[in-house]
Design a protein around this motif. Structure first.
Motif, PDB file in Angstrom:
ATOM      1  N   CYS A  20      40.272  61.888 138.128  1.00  0.00           N
ATOM      2  CA  CYS A  20      39.431  60.697 138.007  1.00  0.00           C
ATOM      3  C   CYS A  20      37.967  61.108 138.062  1.00  0.00           C
ATOM      4  O   CYS A  20      37.485  61.559 139.103  1.00  0.00           O
ATOM      5  CB  CYS A  20      39.755  59.719 139.142  1.00  0.00           C
ATOM      6  N   HIS A 242      41.660  51.793 141.137  1.00  0.00           N
ATOM      7  CA  HIS A 242      40.991  52.802 140.331  1.00  0.00           C
ATOM      8  C   HIS A 242      41.928  53.319 139.243  1.00  0.00           C
ATOM      9  O   HIS A 242      43.150  53.223 139.343  1.00  0.00           O
ATOM     10  CB  HIS A 242      40.483  53.964 141.191  1.00  0.00           C
ATOM     11  N   GLN A 284      36.437  62.296 141.505  1.00  0.00           N
ATOM     12  CA  GLN A 284      36.580  61.400 142.646  1.00  0.00           C
ATOM     13  C   GLN A 284      37.956  61.560 143.317  1.00  0.00           C
ATOM     14  O   GLN A 284      38.869  62.124 142.747  1.00  0.00           O
ATOM     15  CB  GLN A 284      36.404  59.944 142.198  1.00  0.00           C
ATOM     16  N   HIS A 285      38.039  61.043 144.535  1.00  0.00           N
ATOM     17  CA  HIS A 285      39.282  60.959 145.318  1.00  0.00           C
ATOM     18  C   HIS A 285      39.852  62.332 145.679  1.00  0.00           C
ATOM     19  O   HIS A 285      41.073  62.525 145.695  1.00  0.00           O
ATOM     20  CB  HIS A 285      40.336  60.125 144.578  1.00  0.00           C
TER      21      HIS A 285
END
Length: 363
Positions: A20, A242, A284-285
């Motif tokens: 992501c 998301h 991200q994440h």
């Protein structure tokens, strides 16, 4: 450090975990149930005359991680902490001001290229310099259906019946106040959505009096919301949503080094190794295990500027074999010639051939 080389790394990256990357200004999507999420980075391809939008690993993301890894390699070899301004110049290319690029000393730019392999590879914005490493997007080989992952921040006050027995006497009253605020916020958001929809319809086909009445009603609703303080509060059970590229997506990828010295090529490979071994997750994440990639590249080497204009195919480039890049394990299958380039960088660094100070300090 004599001689310049062109090196091509051509192969693939594969997602080993969900991926992501959300670029600044990414498109926000609102679902039918009111949930919102931002789109991950995408590129448009044309296949048989049709547009196909595919999620990608952006070249800028890969370039940024490789650049910072190159700076880390330098820091590790030096054994010293780097001043902030020096880090800015090397890790992000400096902080560009309003000075004229044309006024920059050309000879100093040449000196910086010779003395600083980080800037030689990745360029700089201040002073302006183009880099010798071209790093493209990793684009899926076929269409990809992304995952939409939803959830909510947990509210232990609702889930754990014994929670308030472990907290102080005021906890239950404070929790009820938070729960009331959450409920009021939900009612407000629904009222805002309904009123905005009515206002849009009135602007298309209603009279000016009706539009003015709805606009005034909307303004009153916003003022009430601000007065209640709901806009500044953060709900405990806030919905989370998301988009992510799934595991197992294989993407074509290419990187090219143009007119680099042996030491510059060696630093680039050391940066790849550091990225994979020490900080492999991108995007991200990361705390959820996202962002792990596996790379496999065919390698080609040729002297810079020595190409025969009448030669076709790969005749003027020497194939070196296939190299893999794995999280934690790092690079494997590095051709002996390129391993020698890595040794050349380390030897040049230890001999004091490089200078990573600011341009103003070198000048």
């Amino acid at each position: 450090m004599s001689g310049l080389w062109d090196i091509r790394l051509e192969g693939s990256l594969e997602t080993l975990s969900p991926f992501c990357v959300i670029a600044p200004g990414a498109e926000e999507v609102t679902r039918a149930n009111g949930g919102k999420y931002r789109r991950i980075s995408r590129r448009t391809l044309y296949r048989d005359g049709l547009r196909d939008s595919r999620p990608v690993v952006p070249g800028s993301t890969l370039r940024g991680r490789l650049r910072r890894s190159a700076v880390e390699v330098v820091r590790i070899l030096s054994g010293e902490r780097m001043p902030l301004a020096q880090w800015h110049q090397n890790a992000i290319g400096g902080i560009k001001g309003s000075d004229s690029e044309a006024a920059f000393d050309v000879q100093l730019r040449i000196t910086l290229r010779e003395k600083n392999p980080v800037l030689a590879l990745f360029g700089a914005g201040s002073p302006w310099m183009t880099g010798r490493a071209a790093i493209g997007d990793a684009i899926p080989e076929g269409p990809v259906e992304t995952d939409l992952i939803g959830g909510a921040r947990s509210d232990d006050g609702r889930r754990d019946g014994m929670l308030f027995e472990r907290l102080d006497a005021d906890a239950a009253e404070q929790w009820h106040a938070m729960a009331d605020a959450n409920a009021a916020r939900t009612r407000y958001k629904k009222a805002m959505r309904d009123l905005n929809a009515t206002l849009r319809a009135a602007r298309k086909g209603g009279g000016p009096e009706e539009v003015a009445r709805l606009e005034a009603e909307l303004a009153d609703l916003v003022r009430c919301e601000e007065a209640a303080g709901l806009m500044s509060t953060n709900p405990v059970s806030m919905p989370l949503l998301h988009e992510a590229m799934p595991v197992g997506v294989r993407m074509r990828h290419r990187m090219m080094l143009t007119a680099v010295t042996e030491a510059e090529a060696g630093l680039f490979l050391a940066a790849m190794n550091h990225w994979m071994r020490s900080k492999p997750a991108l995007g991200q994440h990361e705390s959820l295990g996202y962002g792990l990639l596996r790379g496999e590249y065919d390698l080609w080497l040729s002297p810079a500027g020595a190409g025969d204009p009448f030669s076709v195919g790969q005749a003027q480039a020497l194939p070196l074999g296939t190299m893999t890049a794995e999280p934690i394990a790092g690079l494997s299958g590095v051709p002996e010639r390129l391993a020698g380039f890595m040794a050349a960088f380390r030897e040049a660094f230890r001999s004091g051939a490089f200078d990573f100070r600011l341009a103003s300090e070198i000048g």
